[in-house]
Write a protein that holds these residues in place. Structure first.
Motif, PDB file in Angstrom:
ATOM      1  N   LEU A   1       0.818  -1.217   0.000  1.00 42.41           N
ATOM      2  CA  LEU A   1       0.000   0.000   0.000  1.00 42.41           C
ATOM      3  C   LEU A   1       0.847   1.260   0.000  1.00 42.41           C
ATOM      4  N   GLY A   2       2.035   1.197   0.592  1.00 41.57           N
ATOM      5  CA  GLY A   2       2.918   2.354   0.585  1.00 41.57           C
ATOM      6  C   GLY A   2       3.352   2.719  -0.821  1.00 41.57           C
ATOM      7  N   VAL A   3       3.693   1.714  -1.612  1.00 39.32           N
ATOM      8  CA  VAL A   3       4.085   1.932  -3.008  1.00 39.32           C
ATOM      9  C   VAL A   3       2.915   2.492  -3.804  1.00 39.32           C
ATOM     10  N   ILE A   4       1.749   1.871  -3.666  1.00 44.99           N
ATOM     11  CA  ILE A   4       0.572   2.322  -4.393  1.00 44.99           C
ATOM     12  C   ILE A   4       0.192   3.744  -3.991  1.00 44.99           C
ATOM     13  N   GLY A   5       0.262   4.033  -2.692  1.00 43.41           N
ATOM     14  CA  GLY A   5      -0.069   5.369  -2.216  1.00 43.41           C
ATOM     15  C   GLY A   5       0.871   6.436  -2.737  1.00 43.41           C
ATOM     16  N   HIS A   6       2.135   6.053  -2.948  1.00 44.77           N
ATOM     17  CA  HIS A   6       3.133   6.994  -3.469  1.00 44.77           C
ATOM     18  C   HIS A   6       2.914   7.274  -4.951  1.00 44.77           C
ATOM     19  N   MET A   7       2.441   6.267  -5.693  1.00 49.19           N
ATOM     20  CA  MET A   7       2.400   6.351  -7.147  1.00 49.19           C
ATOM     21  C   MET A   7       1.032   6.694  -7.730  1.00 49.19           C
ATOM     22  N   CYS A   8      -0.047   6.366  -7.030  1.00 52.25           N
ATOM     23  CA  CYS A   8      -1.361   6.343  -7.666  1.00 52.25           C
ATOM     24  C   CYS A   8      -2.327   7.344  -7.036  1.00 52.25           C
ATOM     25  N   SER A   9      -3.222   7.851  -7.885  1.00 54.47           N
ATOM     26  CA  SER A   9      -4.256   8.773  -7.401  1.00 54.47           C
ATOM     27  C   SER A   9      -5.525   8.038  -7.008  1.00 54.47           C
ATOM     28  N   ARG A  10      -5.768   6.871  -7.625  1.00 54.29           N
ATOM     29  CA  ARG A  10      -6.912   6.034  -7.260  1.00 54.29           C
ATOM     30  C   ARG A  10      -6.450   4.599  -7.087  1.00 54.29           C
ATOM     31  N   ILE A  11      -7.130   3.893  -6.182  1.00 54.53           N
ATOM     32  CA  ILE A  11      -6.701   2.559  -5.787  1.00 54.53           C
ATOM     33  C   ILE A  11      -7.906   1.631  -5.782  1.00 54.53           C
ATOM     34  N   ALA A  12      -7.741   0.461  -6.398  1.00 54.09           N
ATOM     35  CA  ALA A  12      -8.759  -0.584  -6.332  1.00 54.09           C
ATOM     36  C   ALA A  12      -8.199  -1.728  -5.497  1.00 54.09           C
ATOM     37  N   VAL A  13      -8.968  -2.146  -4.503  1.00 55.35           N
ATOM     38  CA  VAL A  13      -8.536  -3.206  -3.587  1.00 55.35           C
ATOM     39  C   VAL A  13      -9.183  -4.514  -4.004  1.00 55.35           C
ATOM     40  N   MET A  14      -8.376  -5.570  -4.183  1.00 54.41           N
ATOM     41  CA  MET A  14      -8.880  -6.864  -4.610  1.00 54.41           C
ATOM     42  C   MET A  14      -8.679  -7.914  -3.528  1.00 54.41           C
ATOM     43  N   GLN A  15      -9.678  -8.779  -3.416  1.00 57.10           N
ATOM     44  CA  GLN A  15      -9.627  -9.904  -2.476  1.00 57.10           C
ATOM     45  C   GLN A  15     -10.323 -11.093  -3.119  1.00 57.10           C
TER      46      GLN A  15
END
Length: 255
Positions: free
Chosen positions: A203-217
Motif C-alpha cells: 500500500l505504501g508503493v501504491i499510495g506513493h504512485m497512484c491517485s486512485r486505488i482498487a482493492v482486490m480480495q
C-alpha cells in the motif's frame, strides 16, 4: 474515452474440481494520464487482470477496451496495441536476456516496432532512465538490480507507448533502490504524459504512485478509493481496513 476500460471481467482456470475463479466481475476505468493502482495480497487476482489485458490469459469473459479498441481473449493483439501498451515486469533479473547487451535489448525492440534512428533513440532512452551511454554495451550481469530495472523501463519506453502496465516493478529490489525507481516512474509519467496501471501488494508503493486505488480480495474488487481517503484511513470495507492496519504496523515496526 478512458485509456483502459474493463467491465465485468471474469477469469477461470481449470475445470471441475480444479476450477479456480481467479477474477470475479472486475470493473475498472483508468483515465488518460492517470496512475491507477490494483492492490491486494498474493492470489487476489490483481496480476491476472494485467495478463488478461495484454493477452497472456487464454480465456476470459467480459469486456476489455484499450484506447477505444475492444480486445478479445487469447494472445492476438494489433500492432498498434503493442506500440501503445508496454509492460514492466516484477523481476529485472529474469526479464533481460543474459547474453544480450543493453544495446542489443533496445535495438531489437526498436527494430521490432519499425522505428528509425536507432542509435540516437537508444541514447535518449538511456538518458531518460538515468543511465547514460556508458551502460549501452554492458551485459545484465554487469548491472545492479536497480540498473537492470531501469533497462527494462527503457525497453518498455522504446516504442513510445501511451500506457505502461507495472506488475510489482520494485518488489524484487532492495529497499534502498525502490524509492529511486518509483521516483523515476513518477517523473516519466509526468514528462511523457503516460498512463499507468500498477499492481502491488504494498500500500505504501501504491499510495506513493497512484491517485486512485482498487482493492482486490479473492478475485473480486471490494473497494475503490482515492489516495487521500486511503491516507486518512477512510476505508469502507473490512479487508481494506485490514490492509491499512497491516501497513501501519509494518511502518511502526520499522522505526
Amino acid at each position: 474515452m478512458s485509456a483502459i476500460d474493463i467491465r465485468k471481467l471474469n477469469v477461470v482456470f481449470g475445470d471441475y474440481e480444479d476450477r479456480n475463479h481467479a477474477v470475479r466481475d472486475v470493473t475498472i476505468a483508468v483515465e488518460r494520464g492517470e496512475s491507477y493502482g490494483l492492490v491486494g495480497e498474493s492470489g487476489s487476482g490483481k496480476s491476472t487482470v494485467l495478463r488478461a489485458l495484454v493477452g497472456l490469459v487464454p480465456e476470459w469473459s467480459g469486456e476489455i477496451a484499450v484506447l477505444g479498441e475492444q480486445q478479445k481473449p487469447g494472445p492476438r493483439r494489433s500492432h498498434d496495441f503493442h506500440r501503445a501498451v508496454q509492460m514492466v515486469f516484477q523481476d529485472p533479473y529474469a526479464s533481460l536476456h543474459p547474453r544480450h547487451t543493453v544495446d542489443q535489448v533496445l535495438t531489437e525492440t526498436l527494430r521490432l516496432h519499425g522505428l528509425k534512428g536507432v542509435d540516437a533513440r537508444i541514447e535518449t532512452l538511456l538518458d531518460q532512465v538515468g543511465l547514460g551511454g556508458g551502460y549501452r554495451f554492458r551485459y545484465p550481469h554487469q548491472l545492479s538490480g536497480g540498473q537492470r530495472q531501469r533497462v527494462a523501463i527503457a525497453r518498455a519506453l522504446a516504442p513510445e507507448p501511451q500506457i505502461l502496465l507495472l506488475d510489482e516493478p520494485t518488489s524484487a529490489l532492495d529497499v534502498s533502490v525502490q524509492a529511486e525507481i518509483l521516483n523515476l516512474l513518477g517523473d516519466l509519467r509526468r514528462e511523457l504524459g503516460l498512463t499507468y496501471l500498477m499492481v502491488s501488494h504494498d500500500l505504501g508503493v501504491i499510495g506513493h504512485m497512484c491517485s486512485r486505488i482498487a482493492v482486490m480480495q479473492n478475485g473480486a474488487l471490494v473497494e475503490e478509493l482515492g489516495v487521500e481517503r486511503m491516507r486518512r484511513l477512510e476505508a469502507s470495507h473490512d479487508y481494506t481496513r485490514h490492509l491499512l492496519d497491516s501497513a501501519l504496523r509494518s511502518v511502526r515496526g520499522g522505526r
